[in-house]
Design a protein around this motif. Structure first.
Motif, short mmCIF file in Angstrom:
data_model
loop_
_atom_site.label_atom_id
_atom_site.label_comp_id
_atom_site.label_asym_id
_atom_site.label_seq_id
_atom_site.Cartn_x
_atom_site.Cartn_y
_atom_site.Cartn_z
N MET A 1 -16.63 6.47 -3.13
CA MET A 1 -15.95 5.17 -3.07
C MET A 1 -14.49 5.36 -2.63
SD MET A 1 -15.24 2.37 -6.08
CE MET A 1 -16.96 1.90 -6.23
N ILE A 2 -14.00 4.48 -1.74
CA ILE A 2 -12.62 4.54 -1.29
C ILE A 2 -11.69 3.98 -2.36
CG2 ILE A 2 -10.98 3.71 0.43
CD1 ILE A 2 -13.32 3.48 2.37
N ASN A 3 -10.59 4.72 -2.62
CA ASN A 3 -9.59 4.23 -3.55
C ASN A 3 -8.40 3.67 -2.79
OD1 ASN A 3 -10.70 6.57 -5.73
ND2 ASN A 3 -10.10 4.60 -6.56
N LEU A 4 -7.92 2.54 -3.20
CA LEU A 4 -6.77 1.91 -2.56
C LEU A 4 -5.54 2.03 -3.44
CD1 LEU A 4 -8.38 -1.40 -1.22
CD2 LEU A 4 -7.96 0.70 0.04
N GLN A 5 -4.42 2.33 -2.82
CA GLN A 5 -3.14 2.31 -3.51
C GLN A 5 -2.41 1.06 -3.07
OE1 GLN A 5 -2.14 4.47 -5.77
NE2 GLN A 5 -0.09 3.67 -6.13
N PRO A 6 -2.09 0.13 -3.99
CA PRO A 6 -1.50 -1.15 -3.60
C PRO A 6 -0.29 -1.01 -2.69
CG PRO A 6 -2.11 -1.21 -5.90
CD PRO A 6 -2.32 0.21 -5.44
N TYR A 7 -0.34 -1.70 -1.55
CA TYR A 7 0.78 -1.80 -0.60
C TYR A 7 1.26 -0.43 -0.12
CZ TYR A 7 0.71 -6.19 -3.19
OH TYR A 7 0.30 -7.35 -3.81
N ALA A 8 0.31 0.50 0.10
CA ALA A 8 0.70 1.87 0.43
C ALA A 8 0.53 2.22 1.91
CB ALA A 8 -0.09 2.87 -0.42
N ASP A 9 -0.37 1.55 2.63
CA ASP A 9 -0.60 1.93 4.03
C ASP A 9 -1.10 0.71 4.82
OD1 ASP A 9 -3.58 1.78 3.82
OD2 ASP A 9 -3.26 3.46 2.44
N PRO A 10 -1.08 0.82 6.16
CA PRO A 10 -1.49 -0.33 6.99
C PRO A 10 -2.92 -0.79 6.73
CG PRO A 10 -0.31 1.31 8.30
CD PRO A 10 -0.53 1.92 6.95
N ALA A 11 -3.84 0.15 6.48
CA ALA A 11 -5.23 -0.22 6.24
C ALA A 11 -5.35 -1.16 5.04
CB ALA A 11 -6.08 1.03 6.03
N TYR A 12 -4.52 -0.91 4.03
CA TYR A 12 -4.54 -1.75 2.84
C TYR A 12 -4.16 -3.18 3.20
CZ TYR A 12 -3.50 -3.51 -1.82
OH TYR A 12 -3.48 -4.26 -2.97
N PHE A 13 -3.12 -3.33 4.01
CA PHE A 13 -2.66 -4.67 4.37
C PHE A 13 -3.68 -5.41 5.23
CE2 PHE A 13 1.35 -2.67 3.22
CZ PHE A 13 1.95 -3.68 2.49
N ILE A 14 -4.33 -4.68 6.14
CA ILE A 14 -5.35 -5.31 6.98
C ILE A 14 -6.50 -5.84 6.11
CG2 ILE A 14 -7.09 -4.87 8.74
CD1 ILE A 14 -5.11 -2.83 9.96
N LEU A 15 -6.95 -5.01 5.17
CA LEU A 15 -8.03 -5.41 4.28
C LEU A 15 -7.60 -6.55 3.37
CD1 LEU A 15 -10.90 -4.89 3.22
CD2 LEU A 15 -9.92 -3.21 1.63
N LEU A 16 -6.38 -6.45 2.84
CA LEU A 16 -5.87 -7.47 1.92
C LEU A 16 -5.75 -8.82 2.60
CD1 LEU A 16 -4.47 -7.85 -0.99
CD2 LEU A 16 -2.34 -7.70 0.30
N LEU A 17 -5.06 -8.85 3.73
CA LEU A 17 -4.80 -10.12 4.40
C LEU A 17 -6.07 -10.68 5.03
CD1 LEU A 17 -1.36 -9.29 6.05
CD2 LEU A 17 -1.80 -10.56 3.94
N GLY A 18 -6.94 -9.79 5.51
CA GLY A 18 -8.19 -10.25 6.09
C GLY A 18 -9.08 -10.94 5.07
N THR A 19 -9.16 -10.37 3.89
CA THR A 19 -10.01 -10.96 2.84
C THR A 19 -9.35 -12.17 2.17
OG1 THR A 19 -9.14 -9.31 1.26
CG2 THR A 19 -11.23 -8.81 2.34
N LEU A 20 -8.05 -12.35 2.39
CA LEU A 20 -7.37 -13.52 1.83
C LEU A 20 -7.60 -14.79 2.66
CD1 LEU A 20 -3.80 -12.51 0.52
CD2 LEU A 20 -5.71 -13.45 -0.77
#
Length: 404
Positions: free
Chosen positions: A1-20
């Protein structure tokens, strides 16, 4: 399973904003998709606390159930009685997991450290706030779902800002018209870009590029100034670390607040030009404001009221001084049970007490000091350097420099 670190890298923001996007589309049309937001929150909690961090996920789940039982149990008791002893016991139980996690490194206890997870401090502050407001009667009813939404609001789970239950619930339940929501989105996007510049450009320059080099130079020259370790490198470290601390944390806060705005929640600001403060008290009204205001309202003010009500200290000035010492000492211990965090807290308490003496002296002798651009600049200069020195203490670098 992939672990996410909040607001740590571009991939996180893409996933966050896309799912919002579905939640944002719902708000655009005047409807909050609560079920979707709940599922979105659960999904991101699993991605953050799952996988190799599964033990943090288990700790978080146990923590939430424990705090929920405390809130619901105290709320039920509060309808029948209001004994101070019961309230104190409940509050102590609420902060017990956080205390255990903070003392775990000192006790070298692996078992206690297993209770910890990213964001435990901020969730504890929220829970204690709800308990205290139930005690005061400013909150009369806290539903299970409402409490969980407030406690686990994902943009602010890991590092704040610390919201207040009534303020959050008012935003969460309000139906926004399209113009108001678009204004929030506009402000939120501005905050996101500001946070990205602060954290990933300026924070990177100060924290990743410059700080390690200056730290190395300071360690190499630790025998300068007759063995004290004092050198120009250490002074440079003090300023560079202070800038890194500000841009990294203020950047993170701006991003968290920006994401909150996209969800129609006006999470309170955390930083307001803190290095432009004219004195140390004003600094704490500008720096990590949600934390400093939480400490002001739930520790300083309540301790002040208790000391005055019980007439334990008759002099009002002494009451405030004792409350300052307790307030910042607790803040120091909250950061960690190490000498430099505790000294950091005591340093700020002493600075505020001395500042109060100075303000009273100026008020009593208005003819001696006139307000001008020069005196204003001097005040900002002194405050800035006082704060930077306190951050040098806070960094723990002096511990490395002197004792290793």
């Amino acid at each position: 399973m992939i672990n996410l670190q909040p607001y740590a890298d571009p991939a996180y923001f893409i996933l966050l904003l896309g799912t919002l996007l579905p939640a944002m589309i719902g708000l655009y049309f005047g409807k909050r998709l609560r079920t979707y937001e709940a599922l979105w929150t659960v999904a991101f909690l699993v991605l953050t606390f799952g996988g190799v961090k599964w033990h943090q996920g288990v700790a978080l789940l146990g923590y939430v159930i424990f705090q929920l039982l405390l809130i619901m149990g105290y709320q039920r008791y509060r309808r029948k009685g209001n004994r101070t002893g019961v309230f104190v016991v409940v509050v102590v139980l609420s902060i017990l997991p956080l205390v255990a996690v903070k003392v775990a490194p000192v006790l070298a206890s692996h078992r206690l450290s297993l209770l910890g997870f990213l964001g435990i401090s901020y969730l504890t502050f929220k829970t204690v706030q709800v308990l205290m407001e139930l005690r005061d009667g400013t909150l009369t009813e806290v539903g299970i779902v409402a409490f969980l939404r407030f406690l686990l609001f994902f943009p602010t789970v890991s590092s704040g800002p610390i919201d207040r239950f009534r303020r959050f619930q008012a935003d969460e339940q309000r139906v926004l018209d399209r113009a108001t929501y678009l204004s929030l989105v506009d402000h939120g996007i501005q905050l996101l870009f500001k946070g990205l510049v602060y954290k990933f450009i300026l924070g990177y320059l100060f924290g990743t590029l410059w700080l390690p080099r200056i730290a190395h130079a300071a360690l190499v020259s630790r025998h300068a100034f007759y063995g004290t370790g004092l050198s120009w490198h250490l002074i440079a470290y003090m300023y560079v670390y202070s800038m890194y601390l500000f841009f990294d944390f203020a950047g993170y806060s701006a991003i968290a607040i920006g994401v909150s705005y996209l969800l129609g929640i006006k999470t309170p600001d955390n930083f307001r030009a803190p290095f432009a403060a004219h004195n140390i008290k004003e600094f704490w009204n500008r720096w990590h404001m949600s934390l400093s205001f939480w400490f002001r309202d739930f520790i300083f003010m309540r301790l002040t009221f208790f000391l005055m009500k019980k007439r334990l200290i008759k002099n009002r000035i002494r009451v405030s001084q004792v409350a300052y010492l307790a307030n910042f000492l607790i803040m120091g211990f909250w950061h960690g049970v190490t000498w430099y965090y505790i000294v950091y807290g005591l340093f700020h308490a002493t600075a505020i007490i001395l500042n109060d003496y100075w303000l009273r002296y100026k008020k009593a002798h208005p003819q001696l000091i006139t307000h001008s651009a020069v005196t204003e600049g001097v005040g900002i200069f002194i405050t800035f350097n006082t704060v930077c020195f306190s951050f040098l203490i806070f960094s723990g670098f002096l511990n490395t420099l002197w004792f290793h």
